[in-house]
Design a protein around this motif. Structure first.
Motif, PDB file in Angstrom:
ATOM      1  N   ASP A  23      40.973  77.791  43.906  1.00  0.00           N
ATOM      2  CA  ASP A  23      41.493  78.102  45.231  1.00  0.00           C
ATOM      3  C   ASP A  23      41.626  76.815  46.051  1.00  0.00           C
ATOM      4  OD1 ASP A  23      40.848  78.820  48.265  1.00  0.00           O
ATOM      5  OD2 ASP A  23      41.820  80.542  47.310  1.00  0.00           O
ATOM      6  N   VAL A  24      42.832  76.498  46.457  1.00  0.00           N
ATOM      7  CA  VAL A  24      43.102  75.234  47.165  1.00  0.00           C
ATOM      8  C   VAL A  24      42.325  75.165  48.480  1.00  0.00           C
ATOM      9  CG1 VAL A  24      44.888  73.816  48.258  1.00  0.00           C
ATOM     10  CG2 VAL A  24      45.357  74.948  46.077  1.00  0.00           C
ATOM     11  N   GLU A  25      42.306  76.264  49.237  1.00  0.00           N
ATOM     12  CA  GLU A  25      41.604  76.242  50.524  1.00  0.00           C
ATOM     13  C   GLU A  25      40.103  76.052  50.335  1.00  0.00           C
ATOM     14  OE1 GLU A  25      43.974  78.533  49.830  1.00  0.00           O
ATOM     15  OE2 GLU A  25      45.460  78.364  51.423  1.00  0.00           O
ATOM     16  N   ALA A  26      39.514  76.721  49.333  1.00  0.00           N
ATOM     17  CA  ALA A  26      38.082  76.546  49.069  1.00  0.00           C
ATOM     18  C   ALA A  26      37.795  75.089  48.692  1.00  0.00           C
ATOM     19  CB  ALA A  26      37.618  77.489  47.971  1.00  0.00           C
ATOM     20  N   HIS A  27      38.699  74.500  47.928  1.00  0.00           N
ATOM     21  CA  HIS A  27      38.506  73.100  47.546  1.00  0.00           C
ATOM     22  C   HIS A  27      38.519  72.180  48.772  1.00  0.00           C
ATOM     23  CE1 HIS A  27      38.644  69.489  45.073  1.00  0.00           C
ATOM     24  NE2 HIS A  27      39.511  69.044  45.954  1.00  0.00           N
ATOM     25  N   THR A  28      39.521  72.338  49.621  1.00  0.00           N
ATOM     26  CA  THR A  28      39.602  71.445  50.785  1.00  0.00           C
ATOM     27  C   THR A  28      38.426  71.673  51.736  1.00  0.00           C
ATOM     28  OG1 THR A  28      41.137  72.955  51.902  1.00  0.00           O
ATOM     29  CG2 THR A  28      42.102  71.123  50.661  1.00  0.00           C
ATOM     30  N   GLN A  29      37.992  72.920  51.873  1.00  0.00           N
ATOM     31  CA  GLN A  29      36.828  73.186  52.727  1.00  0.00           C
ATOM     32  C   GLN A  29      35.564  72.547  52.145  1.00  0.00           C
ATOM     33  OE1 GLN A  29      36.896  77.446  52.971  1.00  0.00           O
ATOM     34  NE2 GLN A  29      38.715  77.469  54.278  1.00  0.00           N
ATOM     35  N   SER A  30      35.451  72.560  50.821  1.00  0.00           N
ATOM     36  CA  SER A  30      34.269  71.977  50.184  1.00  0.00           C
ATOM     37  C   SER A  30      34.239  70.458  50.323  1.00  0.00           C
ATOM     38  CB  SER A  30      34.215  72.365  48.701  1.00  0.00           C
ATOM     39  OG  SER A  30      35.182  71.659  47.944  1.00  0.00           O
ATOM     40  N   MET A  31      35.382  69.869  50.618  1.00  0.00           N
ATOM     41  CA  MET A  31      35.479  68.418  50.748  1.00  0.00           C
ATOM     42  C   MET A  31      35.746  68.004  52.195  1.00  0.00           C
ATOM     43  SD  MET A  31      34.960  67.552  47.668  1.00  0.00           S
ATOM     44  CE  MET A  31      35.693  66.192  46.838  1.00  0.00           C
ATOM     45  N   ALA A  32      35.332  68.830  53.131  1.00  0.00           N
ATOM     46  CA  ALA A  32      35.585  68.572  54.555  1.00  0.00           C
ATOM     47  C   ALA A  32      34.984  67.251  55.017  1.00  0.00           C
ATOM     48  CB  ALA A  32      35.048  69.726  55.402  1.00  0.00           C
ATOM     49  N   ALA A  33      33.901  66.818  54.428  1.00  0.00           N
ATOM     50  CA  ALA A  33      33.265  65.565  54.849  1.00  0.00           C
ATOM     51  C   ALA A  33      34.187  64.370  54.652  1.00  0.00           C
ATOM     52  CB  ALA A  33      31.965  65.349  54.083  1.00  0.00           C
ATOM     53  N   SER A  34      35.128  64.484  53.721  1.00  0.00           N
ATOM     54  CA  SER A  34      36.084  63.391  53.501  1.00  0.00           C
ATOM     55  C   SER A  34      37.461  63.738  54.067  1.00  0.00           C
ATOM     56  CB  SER A  34      36.184  63.048  52.013  1.00  0.00           C
ATOM     57  OG  SER A  34      36.547  64.182  51.266  1.00  0.00           O
ATOM     58  N   ALA A  35      37.521  64.772  54.922  1.00  0.00           N
ATOM     59  CA  ALA A  35      38.774  65.194  55.575  1.00  0.00           C
ATOM     60  C   ALA A  35      39.879  65.480  54.559  1.00  0.00           C
ATOM     61  CB  ALA A  35      39.226  64.155  56.601  1.00  0.00           C
ATOM     62  N   GLU A  36      39.490  66.053  53.423  1.00  0.00           N
ATOM     63  CA  GLU A  36      40.476  66.311  52.371  1.00  0.00           C
ATOM     64  C   GLU A  36      41.383  67.459  52.771  1.00  0.00           C
ATOM     65  OE1 GLU A  36      40.498  67.116  47.610  1.00  0.00           O
ATOM     66  OE2 GLU A  36      39.137  65.644  48.502  1.00  0.00           O
ATOM     67  N   ARG A  37      42.668  67.285  52.434  1.00  0.00           N
ATOM     68  CA  ARG A  37      43.641  68.350  52.671  1.00  0.00           C
ATOM     69  C   ARG A  37      44.716  68.282  51.603  1.00  0.00           C
ATOM     70  NH1 ARG A  37      47.973  66.589  56.380  1.00  0.00           N
ATOM     71  NH2 ARG A  37      47.765  64.341  56.591  1.00  0.00           N
ATOM     72  N   ALA A  38      45.346  69.412  51.346  1.00  0.00           N
ATOM     73  CA  ALA A  38      46.443  69.480  50.386  1.00  0.00           C
ATOM     74  C   ALA A  38      47.728  69.132  51.118  1.00  0.00           C
ATOM     75  CB  ALA A  38      46.526  70.871  49.778  1.00  0.00           C
ATOM     76  N   VAL A  39      48.467  68.136  50.611  1.00  0.00           N
ATOM     77  CA  VAL A  39      49.651  67.657  51.326  1.00  0.00           C
ATOM     78  C   VAL A  39      50.952  67.851  50.551  1.00  0.00           C
ATOM     79  CG1 VAL A  39      48.355  66.011  52.728  1.00  0.00           C
ATOM     80  CG2 VAL A  39      49.316  65.265  50.532  1.00  0.00           C
ATOM     81  N   ALA A  40      50.886  68.227  49.279  1.00  0.00           N
ATOM     82  CA  ALA A  40      52.107  68.444  48.494  1.00  0.00           C
ATOM     83  C   ALA A  40      51.783  69.300  47.286  1.00  0.00           C
ATOM     84  CB  ALA A  40      52.711  67.111  48.043  1.00  0.00           C
TER      85      ALA A  40
END
Length: 149
Positions: A23-40
């Motif tokens: 799950d892309v959203e779960a992944h980005t939330q799990s990496m919030a400390a590094s401000a990770e986001r899906a961009v493409a």
């Protein structure tokens, strides 16, 4: 090439753990400390075989992008994502899921990676990334374990 393995016990069956890890959203939330986001690529929902996503995050004070593609997919037992473009010379993350015998699952992450730049990259792998990358994956897995309670 450095390799490490992280084992995490989750309180949900393998199917649910497998789906959460894709799950892309779960992944980005799990990496919030590094401000990770899906961009493409596939920026929302669940990834499947052949899907690619580009993540952007800050590590070591710099913004990085990594495009990964799902190269193997055997629900709910196993999937593999590999870097197509990004900061590593090689990045391969294999995810394994098996029942724990009590209704939960054992998730095993096996990561092979190598930095570019020859001897300088190998030095970075052993001195910095050798401790940084396992910590990053452990933090992500702790987030997932709490999410899936």
């Amino acid at each position: 090439m450095p390799q490490f393995e992280i084992t995490t016990v989750l309180s949900v069956p393998p199917q649910r753990a497998f789906e959460a890890c894709l799950d892309v959203e779960a992944h980005t939330q799990s990496m919030a400390a590094s401000a990770e986001r899906a961009v493409a690529g596939t920026t929302h929902g669940r990834l499947s075989l052949g899907d690619a996503v580009t993540f952007q995050a800050r590590h070591f004070g710099l913004t990085w992008q990594l495009t990964a593609r799902i190269m193997a997919y055997d629900p709910p037992r196993h999937f593999v994502d590999e870097q197509e473009r990004g900061p590593f010379k090689r990045w391969r993350h294999a995810h394994f899921f098996e029942p724990d015998g009590t209704g939960g699952s054992i998730m095993r992450d096996v990561i092979d990676f190598a930095s570019p730049l020859g001897p300088l990259g190998r030095m970075a792998d052993t001195t910095v990334l050798g401790w940084y990358m396992p910590r990053l994956i452990r933090n992500r897995n702790t987030y997932l374990a709490n999410l899936l309670r």
